[in-house]
Design a protein around this motif. Sequence first.
Motif, short mmCIF file in Angstrom:
data_model
loop_
_atom_site.label_atom_id
_atom_site.label_comp_id
_atom_site.label_asym_id
_atom_site.label_seq_id
_atom_site.Cartn_x
_atom_site.Cartn_y
_atom_site.Cartn_z
N ARG A 51 0.68 -1.30 -0.06
CA ARG A 51 -0.11 -0.13 0.02
C ARG A 51 0.84 1.33 -0.17
O ARG A 51 0.35 2.23 -0.43
N ARG A 52 2.06 1.35 0.53
CA ARG A 52 2.86 2.42 0.35
C ARG A 52 3.98 2.34 -0.63
O ARG A 52 4.93 2.93 -0.69
N GLY A 53 3.53 1.51 -1.52
CA GLY A 53 4.26 1.63 -2.85
C GLY A 53 5.73 1.13 -2.97
O GLY A 53 6.54 1.35 -3.73
N ALA A 54 6.12 0.14 -1.82
CA ALA A 54 7.16 -0.58 -2.05
C ALA A 54 7.60 -1.45 -3.06
O ALA A 54 6.32 -2.15 -3.67
N PRO A 55 8.74 -1.29 -3.61
CA PRO A 55 9.08 -1.96 -5.04
C PRO A 55 9.02 -3.65 -4.64
O PRO A 55 8.74 -4.23 -3.51
N PRO A 56 8.84 -4.56 -5.63
CA PRO A 56 8.76 -6.11 -5.61
C PRO A 56 9.82 -6.59 -4.82
O PRO A 56 9.53 -7.61 -3.74
N TRP A 57 10.87 -6.24 -4.93
CA TRP A 57 12.13 -6.85 -4.20
C TRP A 57 11.91 -6.83 -2.25
O TRP A 57 12.14 -7.46 -1.80
N VAL A 58 11.51 -5.49 -2.18
CA VAL A 58 11.07 -5.16 -0.66
C VAL A 58 9.95 -5.99 -0.41
O VAL A 58 9.78 -6.60 1.05
N LEU A 59 8.86 -6.32 -1.20
CA LEU A 59 7.80 -7.19 -0.79
C LEU A 59 8.23 -8.58 -0.40
O LEU A 59 7.58 -9.18 0.54
N MET A 60 9.19 -8.86 -1.19
CA MET A 60 9.62 -10.27 -0.87
C MET A 60 10.60 -10.28 0.21
O MET A 60 10.65 -11.22 0.86
N THR A 61 11.65 -9.39 0.33
CA THR A 61 12.78 -9.64 1.24
C THR A 61 12.39 -9.08 2.57
O THR A 61 12.76 -9.88 3.51
N VAL A 62 11.75 -8.22 2.80
CA VAL A 62 11.45 -7.95 4.22
C VAL A 62 10.44 -8.87 5.05
O VAL A 62 10.82 -9.33 6.27
N PRO A 63 9.30 -9.43 4.43
CA PRO A 63 8.69 -10.52 5.04
C PRO A 63 9.65 -11.85 5.21
O PRO A 63 9.47 -12.40 6.52
N LEU A 64 10.82 -12.14 4.39
CA LEU A 64 11.28 -13.48 4.59
C LEU A 64 12.45 -13.13 5.53
O LEU A 64 12.68 -13.95 6.59
N LEU A 65 12.86 -11.83 5.79
CA LEU A 65 13.80 -11.58 6.93
C LEU A 65 13.18 -11.64 8.34
O LEU A 65 13.65 -12.22 9.24
N VAL A 66 12.01 -11.18 8.48
CA VAL A 66 11.03 -11.18 9.62
C VAL A 66 11.07 -12.63 9.81
O VAL A 66 11.50 -13.08 11.09
N VAL A 67 10.47 -13.61 9.01
CA VAL A 67 10.52 -14.91 9.27
C VAL A 67 11.74 -15.74 9.75
O VAL A 67 11.95 -16.32 10.60
N LEU A 68 12.80 -15.27 9.08
CA LEU A 68 14.38 -15.92 9.37
C LEU A 68 14.64 -15.28 10.89
O LEU A 68 15.34 -16.14 11.39
N LEU A 69 14.66 -14.14 10.79
CA LEU A 69 14.77 -13.77 12.54
C LEU A 69 14.02 -14.38 13.46
O LEU A 69 14.46 -14.81 14.53
N VAL A 70 12.76 -14.58 13.25
CA VAL A 70 11.95 -15.31 14.08
C VAL A 70 12.28 -16.63 14.35
O VAL A 70 12.36 -17.08 15.40
N LEU A 71 12.45 -17.44 13.40
CA LEU A 71 13.07 -18.99 13.41
C LEU A 71 14.50 -19.22 14.09
O LEU A 71 14.55 -19.98 14.88
N VAL A 154 9.51 -20.73 2.11
CA VAL A 154 9.06 -19.37 2.49
C VAL A 154 9.63 -18.60 1.55
O VAL A 154 8.71 -17.58 1.08
N TYR A 155 10.70 -18.64 0.92
CA TYR A 155 11.20 -17.81 -0.08
C TYR A 155 10.50 -17.88 -1.45
O TYR A 155 10.19 -17.06 -2.11
N GLY A 156 10.34 -19.47 -1.55
CA GLY A 156 9.51 -19.25 -2.98
C GLY A 156 8.15 -18.81 -2.86
O GLY A 156 7.43 -18.43 -3.85
N MET A 157 7.36 -19.20 -1.65
CA MET A 157 5.96 -18.71 -1.44
C MET A 157 5.88 -17.27 -1.48
O MET A 157 5.04 -16.46 -1.73
N SER A 158 6.99 -16.56 -0.89
CA SER A 158 7.14 -14.99 -1.03
C SER A 158 7.35 -14.56 -2.27
O SER A 158 6.89 -13.59 -2.76
N LEU A 159 8.01 -15.45 -3.16
CA LEU A 159 8.17 -14.83 -4.59
C LEU A 159 6.70 -15.03 -5.36
O LEU A 159 6.26 -14.26 -5.96
N ASP A 160 6.10 -16.26 -4.95
CA ASP A 160 4.90 -16.27 -5.67
C ASP A 160 3.44 -15.59 -5.07
O ASP A 160 2.40 -15.92 -5.56
#
Length: 358
Positions: A51-71, A154-160
């Motif tokens: 909604r804030r106009g983030a580029p596609p690589w941010v939409l994929m990277t940020v959620p993936l990093l959050v999951v990685l840090l939590v795990l 998670v990486y693949g699902m984030s891309l898809d």
Amino acid sequence: MMSRGLRILIGLAAAMIVLAGLRSVSAIVGPAFLALTLTIAVSPLRSWLKRRGAPPWVLMTVPLLVVLLVLLAFVSSLVVSIAQLAGLLPTYTDEYNAMAAGVTRWLGTFGITPDQISAAVKALDPSKLVPLVQGFLSSLLGVVSAFVLILLLVYGMSLDAGPTQTAVRKLEGTRPDLVRALTDFTRSTCRYLVVSSIFGLVVAVLDAGALWLLGVPLPLLWGLLAFITNYIPNIGFILGLVPPALLALLDSGWVTMVWVIVVYSVLNFVIQSVIQPKYAGESAGLSTTVTMLSLLVWSVVLGALGAILAVPLSALARALLVDADPGTRWAIPLVSGEAREERTTRPGGTSGKRRSSG
């Protein structure tokens, strides 16, 4: 044409075959569904960034990093805490033997022979728990492979995620029931995970703080256990209570154990039974009976991971097998345990609502 009863029997037989197949590949199915659950859990973050106009690589990277840090935080905390527990248990052998002797004398007043009591006591020797804990620690090494698998999924699902949402929206014209069912499943699962995580964290912090004040060893481990068991419906509170209560008994005696039980019970009732349901609402869409059966079934199929993911797994099964098929919607009240409103057409073309009870 087959009767409804025969179709139900065939469906149950097919379900048994599917569950047996899932159990045979549980090492893959469990991490795969956990990856899907984690992807759904961070979907609000992805939507907020979009909604804030983030580029596609941010939409994929940020959620993936959050999951990685939590795990990473979860696995490292669990390994360190269990290692501390493995070193602590042998120090309570003397206290356990003294307590067992007292219980033996007390049970002897009821005519129970010392030999019978001795056999039971030897079977419960706390020093024998050390190999079990060490074996569990060794088994955590196998989590590395599952950990990598989860990250890859998670990486693949984030891309898809974006293309999948677009593809699902295109199906709305031809498969509206399926699209609606999957959309409701995603929203309800995300709400369930967010609410359970927030309240689980609150309960974990309060439990750990109370155990620290009471002087119970390893309060951080038991707080982590309370957080994990918060995802297990109905019996998770008991699973999170028993270990610290028993350790309090060995370390400080009956009074401390009673205080642990009282504190846990009060916190569980106030937070998980009074406050949390008001925010969770109908997040799962499952009745209490169905939830308990789901816990038993998925625990057998996928083990401990199945117990933690029992609610999302059953919610997905409901979405695909009940909500997506107009011919099986009659089962919604039976699954949810609540009445629902159905649209009916009155004479003259006016619409009304008819309530069916579950």
